[in-house]
Design a protein around this motif. Structure first.
Motif, short mmCIF file in Angstrom:
data_model
loop_
_atom_site.label_atom_id
_atom_site.label_comp_id
_atom_site.label_asym_id
_atom_site.label_seq_id
_atom_site.Cartn_x
_atom_site.Cartn_y
_atom_site.Cartn_z
N ARG A 321 138.66 54.12 84.39
CA ARG A 321 139.44 52.97 83.93
C ARG A 321 139.63 51.97 85.07
N ALA A 322 139.83 52.49 86.29
CA ALA A 322 139.97 51.62 87.45
C ALA A 322 138.69 50.82 87.67
N LEU A 323 137.54 51.47 87.50
CA LEU A 323 136.26 50.79 87.69
C LEU A 323 136.09 49.65 86.70
N VAL A 324 136.48 49.87 85.44
CA VAL A 324 136.37 48.81 84.43
C VAL A 324 137.27 47.63 84.82
N CYS A 325 138.46 47.91 85.29
CA CYS A 325 139.36 46.84 85.76
C CYS A 325 138.73 46.08 86.92
N GLN A 326 138.14 46.81 87.84
CA GLN A 326 137.50 46.18 88.99
C GLN A 326 136.32 45.30 88.58
N GLU A 327 135.54 45.77 87.64
CA GLU A 327 134.40 44.98 87.17
C GLU A 327 134.87 43.73 86.42
N ALA A 328 135.96 43.85 85.69
CA ALA A 328 136.51 42.68 84.99
C ALA A 328 136.97 41.62 85.99
N ALA A 329 137.62 42.07 87.06
CA ALA A 329 138.10 41.14 88.09
C ALA A 329 136.93 40.49 88.82
N HIS A 330 135.97 41.28 89.21
CA HIS A 330 134.83 40.74 89.97
C HIS A 330 134.01 39.76 89.12
N ALA A 331 133.86 40.07 87.83
CA ALA A 331 133.12 39.17 86.95
C ALA A 331 133.79 37.81 86.83
N ALA A 332 135.13 37.79 86.89
CA ALA A 332 135.86 36.52 86.81
C ALA A 332 135.63 35.68 88.06
#
Length: 365
Positions: A321-332
């Protein structure tokens, strides 16, 4: 048709509204104010403000502003670089960050940001004069009047402190530390981004008058409400596009050094299995994934580094779940004006566990 618009359409006699700008000249103050409102072409009825109250027909109408264009990058003055540039902060020194905003600023700065930075070996001092629901124009007035409107909250040397409700002034916060970065945040509604635009320069001037050392200025791109929230302008994606559009315009118009695209990161995460579950009350971010994503975006803005693989995440959050949050942030950060779909994340993530001769599958997120 979205429920909110449908209810207004029943009254206004039109199937769908347009968004326009209302301008008024205040003769006593000798100034013009403006705000976005909804206009039903069939009847001319207008609505604006929280709850979209009906307006009297006493104002002039400007040309329609494309708050929901096909692309939010509508030209040089409305675009953002992709990926966003770095701020060039010296990460070997303590970074002092002052947040001017409201409860949404608390969502960004409180709880996860300091331990996230500590996990990466970065020391931060965080200050945020908190007054719920405050917009730029109110900060300006509070400063001019010397109003003790704030609970000045601070994180320094591993400890948090707070002065208490309505005990501190904005000037007190401005003079407290040699701030390296000042963040500015208003409400998520695209209407509010425009209605507070006239206060950007005045609030920036106040900051400049009080800070003596060099600093960076960053404008927060706030998130849209959950679909259950009362500030959704038609639908969630439409609101996200509007927020991004106005954030980009104000970033370019008022000379900010950086955009903090939390709103786009939250919308990215909503496309994943996390879904529309990132708010705790329809407006504010939840304490786990929502606030964690906000902290990750700010971390990337300050450091210029990807947040994917950082050491810290909340104790009650799995690594996946942390990885998905990190990918969402980086994509932004890579694409701050458009949603990046993470819809494939978590669809088929299973781990087979073997016990003796039996096996079963269990979700790991």
């Amino acid at each position: 048709m979205p429920v909110l618009y449908h209810k207004m359409a029943q009254t206004a006699g039109s199937s769908y509204p347009e968004q326009r700008v209302q301008k008024r000249y205040d003769f006593s103050k000798k100034e013009t104010t403006q705000a976005i409102y909804l206009w039903f072409p069939a009847t001319g009825l207008r609505y604006r403000g929280f709850g979209w109250k009906q307006l009297p027909d006493t104002t002039t109408i400007d040309p329609i502003i494309p708050v929901n264009p096909d692309t939010t990058s509508t030209g040089a003055t409305d675009s953002l670089p992709s990926p966003l540039p770095t701020l060039g902060m010296d990460l070997t020194k303590t970074i002092h960050i002052l947040g001017i905003g409201n409860s949404f600023t608390v969502d960004m700065l409180e709880q996860h940001f300091a331990p996230l930075c500590a996990g990466q070996g970065i020391n931060v001092v965080i200050g945020y004069p908190y007054a719920g629901g405050t917009v730029f124009t109110e900060h300006v007035q509070y400063y001019k009047n010397g109003t003790k409107a704030y609970d000045y909250r601070k994180w320094a040397n591993g400890k948090s402190s707070a002065t208490g409700e309505k005990t501190a002034t904005l000037k007190q916060a401005l003079l407290d530390e040699p701030w390296d970065m000042v963040t500015y945040q208003s409400y998520g509604s695209a209407m509010t981004y425009e209605s507070t635009a006239s206060a950007h320069e005045e609030l920036q001037a106040i900051v400049k008058d009080n800070l003596t050392s060099p600093y960076k200025q960053a404008l927060c791109m706030t998130w849209s409400d959950a679909q259950t929230g009362s500030l959704i302008e038609g639908d969630q994606q439409r609101t996200t596009d509007s927020i991004a559009y106005w954030a980009a315009r104000n970033y370019n118009r008022y000379g900010y050094d950086m955009i903090i695209p939390i709103g786009m990161a939250i919308q990215n995460a909503r496309t994943s299995f996390l879904g529309d579950n990132l708010n705790r009350d329809g407006h504010h971010l939840n304490m786990c994934e929502g606030r964690y994503i906000a902290a990750l975006v700010l971390y990337e803005v300050i450091t210029g580094k990807s947040s994917i693989g950082v050491h810290y995440h909340p104790e009650n959050m799995t690594d996946f779940r942390a990885l998905v949050c990190q990918e969402a942030a980086h994509a932004a950060i890579l694409n701050p004006l458009h949603v990046t779909s993470l819809s494939e994340k978590g669809k088929c993530v299973f781990r087979t566990l073997l016990f003796s001769s039996n096996s079963f599958s269990a979700k790991i997120f």
